[in-house]
Design an enzyme around this catalytic site. Structure first.
Site, PDB file in Angstrom:
ATOM      1  N   SER A   1      16.159  28.361   3.073  1.00 25.66           N
ATOM      2  CA  SER A   1      17.533  28.317   3.572  1.00 25.66           C
ATOM      3  C   SER A   1      18.392  27.632   2.524  1.00 25.66           C
ATOM      4  O   SER A   1      17.918  26.724   1.830  1.00 25.66           O
ATOM      5  CB  SER A   1      17.567  27.505   4.873  1.00 25.66           C
ATOM      6  OG  SER A   1      18.884  27.064   5.141  1.00 25.66           O
TER       7      SER A   1
ATOM      8  N   LYS B   1      15.084  35.556   9.918  1.00 28.08           N
ATOM      9  CA  LYS B   1      15.227  34.099   9.963  1.00 28.08           C
ATOM     10  C   LYS B   1      16.393  33.715  10.886  1.00 28.08           C
ATOM     11  O   LYS B   1      16.315  32.767  11.647  1.00 28.08           O
ATOM     12  CB  LYS B   1      15.448  33.607   8.521  1.00 28.08           C
ATOM     13  CG  LYS B   1      16.317  32.406   8.332  1.00 28.08           C
ATOM     14  CD  LYS B   1      15.522  31.157   8.320  1.00 28.08           C
ATOM     15  CE  LYS B   1      16.288  29.917   7.965  1.00 28.08           C
ATOM     16  NZ  LYS B   1      17.703  29.890   8.180  1.00 28.08           N
ATOM     17  N   ASP B   2      17.503  34.478  10.770  1.00 25.94           N
ATOM     18  CA  ASP B   2      18.650  34.269  11.662  1.00 25.94           C
ATOM     19  C   ASP B   2      18.569  35.326  12.754  1.00 25.94           C
ATOM     20  O   ASP B   2      19.375  36.263  12.807  1.00 25.94           O
ATOM     21  CB  ASP B   2      19.947  34.368  10.872  1.00 25.94           C
ATOM     22  CG  ASP B   2      20.012  33.311   9.779  1.00 25.94           C
ATOM     23  OD1 ASP B   2      20.363  32.176  10.073  1.00 25.94           O
ATOM     24  OD2 ASP B   2      19.653  33.628   8.622  1.00 25.94           O
TER      25      ASP B   2
ATOM     26  N   GLY C   1      18.300  38.971   7.534  1.00 26.54           N
ATOM     27  CA  GLY C   1      17.010  38.306   7.642  1.00 26.54           C
ATOM     28  C   GLY C   1      16.691  37.979   9.090  1.00 26.54           C
ATOM     29  O   GLY C   1      17.573  37.545   9.852  1.00 26.54           O
TER      30      GLY C   1
ATOM     31  N   HIS D   1      17.266  35.651   0.177  1.00 29.11           N
ATOM     32  CA  HIS D   1      18.361  36.580  -0.142  1.00 29.11           C
ATOM     33  C   HIS D   1      17.866  37.677  -1.086  1.00 29.11           C
ATOM     34  O   HIS D   1      18.171  38.849  -0.915  1.00 29.11           O
ATOM     35  CB  HIS D   1      19.514  35.840  -0.842  1.00 29.11           C
ATOM     36  CG  HIS D   1      20.172  34.783  -0.010  1.00 29.11           C
ATOM     37  ND1 HIS D   1      20.054  33.440  -0.295  1.00 29.11           N
ATOM     38  CD2 HIS D   1      20.960  34.862   1.091  1.00 29.11           C
ATOM     39  CE1 HIS D   1      20.749  32.743   0.592  1.00 29.11           C
ATOM     40  NE2 HIS D   1      21.308  33.577   1.450  1.00 29.11           N
TER      41      HIS D   1
ATOM     42  N   ARG E   1      20.549  25.647   3.125  1.00 28.13           N
ATOM     43  CA  ARG E   1      20.737  24.264   3.589  1.00 28.13           C
ATOM     44  C   ARG E   1      19.541  23.372   3.243  1.00 28.13           C
ATOM     45  O   ARG E   1      19.640  22.156   3.364  1.00 28.13           O
ATOM     46  CB  ARG E   1      21.016  24.226   5.093  1.00 28.13           C
ATOM     47  CG  ARG E   1      22.369  24.805   5.442  1.00 28.13           C
ATOM     48  CD  ARG E   1      22.754  24.585   6.888  1.00 28.13           C
ATOM     49  NE  ARG E   1      24.155  24.877   7.114  1.00 28.13           N
ATOM     50  CZ  ARG E   1      24.621  26.020   7.616  1.00 28.13           C
ATOM     51  NH1 ARG E   1      23.796  26.989   7.934  1.00 28.13           N
ATOM     52  NH2 ARG E   1      25.913  26.199   7.781  1.00 28.13           N
TER      53      ARG E   1
HETATM   54  P1  AMP Z   1      23.250  33.290   4.455  1.00 28.78           P
HETATM   55  O1  AMP Z   1      23.669  33.285   3.020  1.00 28.78           O
HETATM   56  O2  AMP Z   1      22.531  32.069   4.876  1.00 28.78           O
HETATM   57  O3  AMP Z   1      24.376  33.699   5.367  1.00 28.78           O
HETATM   58  O4  AMP Z   1      22.169  34.452   4.583  1.00 28.78           O
HETATM   59  C1  AMP Z   1      22.430  35.760   4.150  1.00 28.78           C
HETATM   60  C2  AMP Z   1      21.341  36.671   4.667  1.00 28.78           C
HETATM   61  O5  AMP Z   1      20.073  36.232   4.161  1.00 28.78           O
HETATM   62  C3  AMP Z   1      21.213  36.639   6.190  1.00 28.78           C
HETATM   63  O6  AMP Z   1      20.968  37.962   6.662  1.00 28.78           O
HETATM   64  C4  AMP Z   1      20.023  35.739   6.418  1.00 28.78           C
HETATM   65  O7  AMP Z   1      19.337  36.008   7.629  1.00 28.78           O
HETATM   66  C5  AMP Z   1      19.163  36.101   5.230  1.00 28.78           C
HETATM   67  N1  AMP Z   1      18.211  35.023   4.954  1.00 28.78           N
HETATM   68  C6  AMP Z   1      18.458  33.698   4.881  1.00 28.78           C
HETATM   69  N2  AMP Z   1      17.317  32.997   4.688  1.00 28.78           N
HETATM   70  C7  AMP Z   1      16.311  33.917   4.644  1.00 28.78           C
HETATM   71  C8  AMP Z   1      14.901  33.836   4.475  1.00 28.78           C
HETATM   72  N3  AMP Z   1      14.288  32.667   4.313  1.00 28.78           N
HETATM   73  N4  AMP Z   1      14.187  34.984   4.488  1.00 28.78           N
HETATM   74  C9  AMP Z   1      14.801  36.178   4.663  1.00 28.78           C
HETATM   75  N5  AMP Z   1      16.134  36.329   4.820  1.00 28.78           N
HETATM   76  C10 AMP Z   1      16.885  35.214   4.816  1.00 28.78           C
END
Ligand code: AMP
Length: 305
Positions: free
Chosen positions: A200, A164-165, A162, A37, A202
């Site tokens: 992540s 990643k998703d 990211g 993030h 998670r």
């Molecule tokens: P989330 O809080 O999991 O919904 O993620 C918020 C944003 O952070 C999304 O655009 C994800 O793709 C990005 N993100 C999550 N994990 C990573 C990571 N390991 N590297 C880069 N971006 C990430």
């Protein structure tokens, strides 16, 4: 750093910023922040006058048996991290603020696989029913709806996601194009632990033994990438090896596929750009990861003597 919980207040601030000619970078998140993030936040800080981070655990994108209730919400820690990064605004609305009772809209991509396609491209353009979409009914509809709302509230110049998703980022790129939000969508690299595990929120659910097994997900994906690049094995052999290897290490391989990075359709033959994508369960935790393969371009044959 200003913390805002009401939509109207956020919109007021955004109007003020636009009037003053400021560019706005936006990083939507569900909180429980890690370096992944923060890498998005840092890029946004570099590329824009003002950075807005949203924290919202979006109930609409969780299935009934998924981890909405136990999703980590370390709000104080998140705010401290964002303060340290000198984020300008944190938008953290409640569920009722985002989804007032009695009003419900959903943004969806029409599922063209249920219809006769008019052109070949049409069937190929369906993104939400591939990969994770096959196993998480309603998930991308939830993501699209919340992202569309957040885009309308924050009206950013650039928004950061990211890779990643991967599928999520692609679906949002398409939403932005098709609904004409006019935002520059920036898709940023995956931040990994030193042992390769994609960061992540998670990962917090994993015990040390789970962690050890979770690391294998990226190792198998990178192993497959190397095999395809160097040993010239064909896709079905490569997939067979990777699926077998992955199944040995994790509790369940939900999918492991090689797809076209634009259409997300499974590939039968090697092509210059490919995406290896996997979703696995380690214990009860569902983890996803992906690796992009770009074949080295063949050098043009020249006839210098
Ligand atoms: P989330 O809080 O999991 O919904 O993620 C918020 C944003 O952070 C999304 O655009 C994800 O793709 C990005 N993100 C999550 N994990 C990573 C990571 N390991 N590297 C880069 N971006 C990430």
């Amino acid at each position: 750093m200003k913390l805002i919980t009401f939509i109207q207040k956020m919109q007021q601030e955004v109007r003020r910023l636009h009037r003053r000619g400021k560019t706005i970078g936006f990083v939507p998140t569900m909180g429980a922040h890690h370096e992944g993030h923060l890498s998005l936040v840092r890029t946004s800080k570099k590329e824009n006058d003002v950075t807005v981070v949203s924290i919202f655990v979006n109930p609409l994108q969780f299935g009934p048996k998924e981890d909405l209730k136990k999703y980590p919400r370390p709000v104080k820690k998140d705010l401290a991290l964002l303060r340290k990064e000198k984020v300008d605004f944190v938008f953290m609305p409640s569920g009722e603020e985002m989804y007032p009772e009695g009003r419900q809209w959903i943004i969806d991509e029409i599922n063209q696989s249920n219809q006769e396609p008019v052109t070949r491209n049409q069937r190929q353009s369906n993104l939400t029913n591939q990969l994770c979409g096959k196993f998480r009914p309603g998930h991308f509809q939830g993501v699209l709806t919340v992202v569309a709302k957040l885009f309308n509230i924050v009206r950013p110049d650039r928004a950061y996601f990211g890779v990643k998703d991967y599928q999520q980022a692609k679906v949002i790129e398409r939403l932005n194009q098709d609904l004409n939000f006019g935002i520059e969508i920036r898709i940023m690299p995956t931040v990994r632990d030193p042992d390769g595990l994609a960061m992540s929120s998670r990962n917090q659910y994993l015990n040390p033994e789970d962690c050890r097994r979770a690391r294998m997900i990226s190792q198998v994906l990178f192993g497959l990438k190397v095999a395809l690049l160097t040993k010239r094995i064909d896709l079905s052999k490569g997939l067979e090896w990777a699926r077998r290897e992955m199944a040995r290490l994790v509790d369940q391989v939900q999918y492991l596929e090689i797809v076209d990075p634009e259409t997300l359709q499974p590939l039968e033959k090697i092509q210059p750009e490919m995406l290896l994508a996997a979703a696995c369960y380690v214990g009860k935790t569902r983890l996803i990861d992906n690796v992009i393969i770009s074949l080295p371009k063949k050098k043009p044959i020249t006839n210098h003597q």
